[in-house]
Enzyme design. Structure first.
Site, PDB file in Angstrom:
ATOM      1  N   ASP A 180      45.924  22.653  87.921  1.00 45.13           N
ATOM      2  CA  ASP A 180      47.076  22.932  87.051  1.00 45.13           C
ATOM      3  C   ASP A 180      47.572  24.375  86.940  1.00 45.13           C
ATOM      4  OD1 ASP A 180      44.728  23.505  85.656  1.00 45.13           O
ATOM      5  OD2 ASP A 180      45.121  22.191  83.956  1.00 45.13           O
TER       6      ASP A 180
ATOM      7  N   THR B 155      48.024  30.719  80.202  1.00 49.99           N
ATOM      8  CA  THR B 155      47.752  29.283  80.128  1.00 49.99           C
ATOM      9  C   THR B 155      47.028  28.895  78.831  1.00 49.99           C
ATOM     10  OG1 THR B 155      47.023  27.358  81.398  1.00 49.99           O
ATOM     11  CG2 THR B 155      45.559  29.281  81.405  1.00 49.99           C
TER      12      THR B 155
ATOM     13  N   ARG C 262      41.164  32.908  77.277  1.00 53.86           N
ATOM     14  CA  ARG C 262      41.084  32.933  75.807  1.00 53.86           C
ATOM     15  C   ARG C 262      40.868  34.339  75.286  1.00 53.86           C
ATOM     16  NH1 ARG C 262      38.615  27.098  74.032  1.00 53.86           N
ATOM     17  NH2 ARG C 262      38.680  26.164  76.086  1.00 53.86           N
TER      18      ARG C 262
ATOM     19  N   GLU D 160      37.554  30.768  81.402  1.00 50.26           N
ATOM     20  CA  GLU D 160      37.701  30.589  79.954  1.00 50.26           C
ATOM     21  C   GLU D 160      37.692  31.928  79.229  1.00 50.26           C
ATOM     22  OE1 GLU D 160      38.563  27.887  78.592  1.00 50.26           O
ATOM     23  OE2 GLU D 160      37.976  26.316  79.981  1.00 50.26           O
TER      24      GLU D 160
ATOM     25  N   GLU E  38      49.301  20.289  75.993  1.00 51.83           N
ATOM     26  CA  GLU E  38      50.232  20.287  77.138  1.00 51.83           C
ATOM     27  C   GLU E  38      51.542  19.543  76.882  1.00 51.83           C
ATOM     28  OE1 GLU E  38      46.959  19.633  77.361  1.00 51.83           O
ATOM     29  OE2 GLU E  38      46.305  21.482  78.343  1.00 51.83           O
TER      30      GLU E  38
HETATM   31  C1  DMJ Z   1      43.416  25.270  77.530  1.00 50.37           C
HETATM   32  O1  DMJ Z   1      42.253  26.005  77.446  1.00 50.37           O
HETATM   33  C2  DMJ Z   1      44.334  25.803  78.587  1.00 50.37           C
HETATM   34  O2  DMJ Z   1      45.593  25.322  78.383  1.00 50.37           O
HETATM   35  C3  DMJ Z   1      43.880  25.441  79.970  1.00 50.37           C
HETATM   36  O3  DMJ Z   1      44.786  25.859  80.940  1.00 50.37           O
HETATM   37  C4  DMJ Z   1      43.692  23.971  80.087  1.00 50.37           C
HETATM   38  N1  DMJ Z   1      42.938  23.399  79.041  1.00 50.37           N
HETATM   39  C5  DMJ Z   1      43.066  23.836  77.682  1.00 50.37           C
HETATM   40  C6  DMJ Z   1      43.921  22.991  76.775  1.00 50.37           C
HETATM   41  O4  DMJ Z   1      43.988  21.672  77.038  1.00 50.37           O
END
Ligand code: DMJ
Length: 632
Positions: free
Chosen positions: A390, A610, A263, A259, A524
């Site tokens: 994922d 992501t 982020r 995270e 998503e």
């Molecule tokens: C986000 O923090 C990112 O996209 C992560 O890869 C998956 N979950 C959340 C959003 O749903």
């Protein structure tokens, strides 16, 4: 007597010293000088004194890339405990000694180090780099920001060509609406929760959560690039000022490596690449350094949690496994940390992860979600393209694209993994909906998580570089998966999708229990709409995207900000009282891009991490802005 005789034999010097005293003084002086020079060599790499005195002597052509970033272990120094497998650069990636690396040095990475403060300042100005503010730590490595920008194929925000043709167009109004939603989200956060990680819109306060180890301002860092993109200039300035003045890294909690990486590091890197503001580069690198102890495991596969205080997190005792999506989603950011710091250690860490994954046996070519960082073996045979798996797959194809299509290892791993997924996980429901199931040691769970809905966009993004005979198939597969995810929205009362939906007993693309019926502002599905729109320009994706905008307005907007809802099947849902930072980083950004021209953050120049933070494609081998635009 004797005392009186001595002066007769030893004449006093002009300082009034006699010979033995002089001798003793000289002895003391030479000892002192030896001590001083010795100390210089023993000082840590980061010492300013050491840099001042030794810079010109230690600088060797080609070696200057080894970072002097404070607290770093140089690439050749082992870190305790040692990883058994020394990192080997992946084919197509940058090995400092390889041809690729030599080529890269000609690119937007100018690996020169100024020799003193004055030169440093001059070099920084010459490169278009803002000098660090007083009191801000600097990272003694210069990155040629202007050269990097000159090599982009498109202006970052696009040319706005269509906008000037049709100033009152519907699409412009739609984009403006999304911008207003971003402004509202930001202002609500700013008003009630500034500096906290996320906003609670119902109680109108902020909360920190437990994922960030004491770091604050997740929403601010996650919002920077979206604010910039939407030209919300005042708001961007406010966010930047907070980073400069209040974003402190001296925290001591336990954080999620994943995270913090996606982020904070992702957000700071993007903000730097978009603006060239040094503060973002420096904070990204400093924070990146704080993540390194997570890799101190026997395999080099990082633990999921890093303790900012003690560094490592007791890998030998804490028996838990590492999660594929977490340790598999560091590659993009860590390569950029190396690009911007000159410190190879970041790239080495992620190349080692690749190496472990490439070597390990994969059941039927599938990648299970849990791996022991101690033994390097899979812990369970649960495979998923949704949560836990994922973004590992996402980072393979994006590594290939970010390397300007030179990272063959990533490409091969991606298409091999996708073939295994097609063979064992892909299904079509009796009602004709294509979905990717989850696999537990050979048994399928016929469900898809909301998280798995990013895969439509991913497969579309990778379709063009697949084997020729599979390109059209992948493009169609991407469209079908995206249609299924849209169905999960369309079949709810709110027109927002549940956290998970099943394909069982005649009920398709719906959640089967309340505990899976919530929607937490996730991106998503609109992420896939954005990619499919860019690939096909089929207007259906803008229609579907607009349905989401309307639903967000109707069910998620509250007086104090946007909130998730607890049941998408209720026309009067309860709110969960959270405005997730990814709503500003991802959901609103992807929606905005869906209603923008393709040259805004062009996919030729950028890959999105992501968390939807754009990171530049490495065009360093190209001919620059005057070179060919299409190179495939
Ligand atoms: C986000 O923090 C990112 O996209 C992560 O890869 C998956 N979950 C959340 C959003 O749903």
């Amino acid at each position: 007597m004797l005392m009186r005789k001595v002066p007769a034999f030893v004449p006093a010097s002009s300082w009034g010293l006699r010979l033995p005293q002089k001798f003793l003084f000289l002895l003391f002086l030479s000892g002192l000088i030896t001590l001083c020079f010795g100390a210089l060599f023993l000082l840590p790499h980061s010492s300013r004194l050491k840099r001042l005195f030794l810079a010109s002597r230690t600088q060797q052509p080609g070696l200057e890339v080894v970072a002097e970033v404070a607290g770093h272990h140089p690439a050749h120094e082992p870190e305790p405990p040692p990883n058994p497998a020394p990192a080997v650069p992946a084919p197509g990636e940058d090995d400092p000694g390889s041809r690729g690396s030599a080529r890269r040095r000609k690119g937007w990475l100018r690996r020169t180090r100024p020799t003193g403060p004055r030169e440093e300042a001059t070099a920084a100005r010459g490169n278009g780099i803002a000098n660090p503010r007083p009191g801000e730590e600097s990272v003694p490595f210069s990155f040629d920001f202007n050269l990097f920008r000159s090599r982009l194929r498109h202006p970052v925000l696009g040319t706005g060509a269509d906008e000037s043709k049709e100033p009152q167009s519907r699409v412009r109004a739609q984009r403006e609406k999304i911008k207003e939603m971003m402004r509202f989200s930001w202002q609500s956060y700013r008003r009630y929760a500034m500096g906290k990680n996320e906003l609670r819109p119902l109680t109108k306060d902020g909360y920190e959560g437990s994922m960030f180890g004491g770091l604050s301002g997740a929403t601010i860092i996650d919002s920077l690039d979206t604010l910039y993109l939407m030209e919300l200039k005042e708001e961007f300035q406010e966010a930047k000022t907070w980073v400069e003045e209040s974003f402190h890294l001296n925290v001591s909690g336990e954080a999620s490596l994943f995270e913090v990486n996606i982020r904070y590091i992702g957000g700071l890197l993007s903000a730097y690449y978009l603006t060239g503001e040094e503060v973002f580069r420096i904070k990204a690198i400093k924070l990146g350094e704080k993540l390194l102890p997570a890799f101190n495991t026997p395999t080099g596969i990082p633990k999921g949690i890093v303790n900012f205080k003690s560094g490592s997190w007791g890998w030998a005792t804490a028996g838990s496994s590492s999660i594929l999506a977490e340790f598999g989603s560091l590659h993009l950011e860590f390569l950029h940390l190396t690009e911007l710091s000159g410190n190879q250690v970041f790239a080495e860490k992620v190349r080692n992860i690749r190496k472990v994954l490439r070597k390990i046996d994969k059941p039927f070519g599938l990648y299970p979600n849990f791996l022991s960082p101690v033994s390097g073996n899979w812990v369970q045979h649960h495979v998923s393209v949704g949560g836990l798996g994922d973004s590992f797959y996402e980072y393979l194809i994006k590594s290939w694209l970010m390397s300007a299509k030179t990272d063959m290892e990533a490409k091969n791993m991606y298409y091999e993994a996708l073939e295994a997924i097609e063979t064992y996980l892909l299904n079509v429901s009796p009602g004709g909906l294509t979905y990717i199931a989850e696999w537990r040691g050979g048994i399928l769970d016929h469900k898809m998580g909301h998280l798995a809905c990013f895969s439509g966009g991913m497969i579309s993004l990778g379709a063009e570089d697949a084997k020729e005979e599979k390109r059209a198939y992948y493009q169609e597969l991407a469209a079908q998966i995206t249609r299924t995810c849209h169905e999960s929205y369309a079949r709810s009362d709110t027109k927002l999708g549940p956290e998970a939906f099943w394909f069982n007993s005649g009920r398709e693309a719906v959640a089967t229990q309340l505990s899976e019926s919530y929607y937490i502002l996730r991106p998503e599905v609109v992420e896939s709409y954005m990619y499919l729109w860019r690939q096909t320009h089929d207007p259906i994706y803008r229609e579907w995207g607009w349905e989401v905008v309307m639903a967000l307005e109707k069910y998620c907007r509250t007086e104090g900000g946007f909130s998730g809802i607890q049941d998408v099947y209720s026309s009067n849902p309860n709110h969960d009282n959270k405005q997730q930072s990814f709503f500003l980083a991802e959901t609103l950004k992807y929606l905005y891009l869906l209603f923008s021209e393709d040259d805004m953050l062009s996919l030729e120049d950028w890959v999105f991490n992501t968390e939807a933070h754009p990171l530049p494609v490495n065009h360093s081998d190209s001919l620059g802005s005057s070179g060919p635009v299409h190179r495939h």
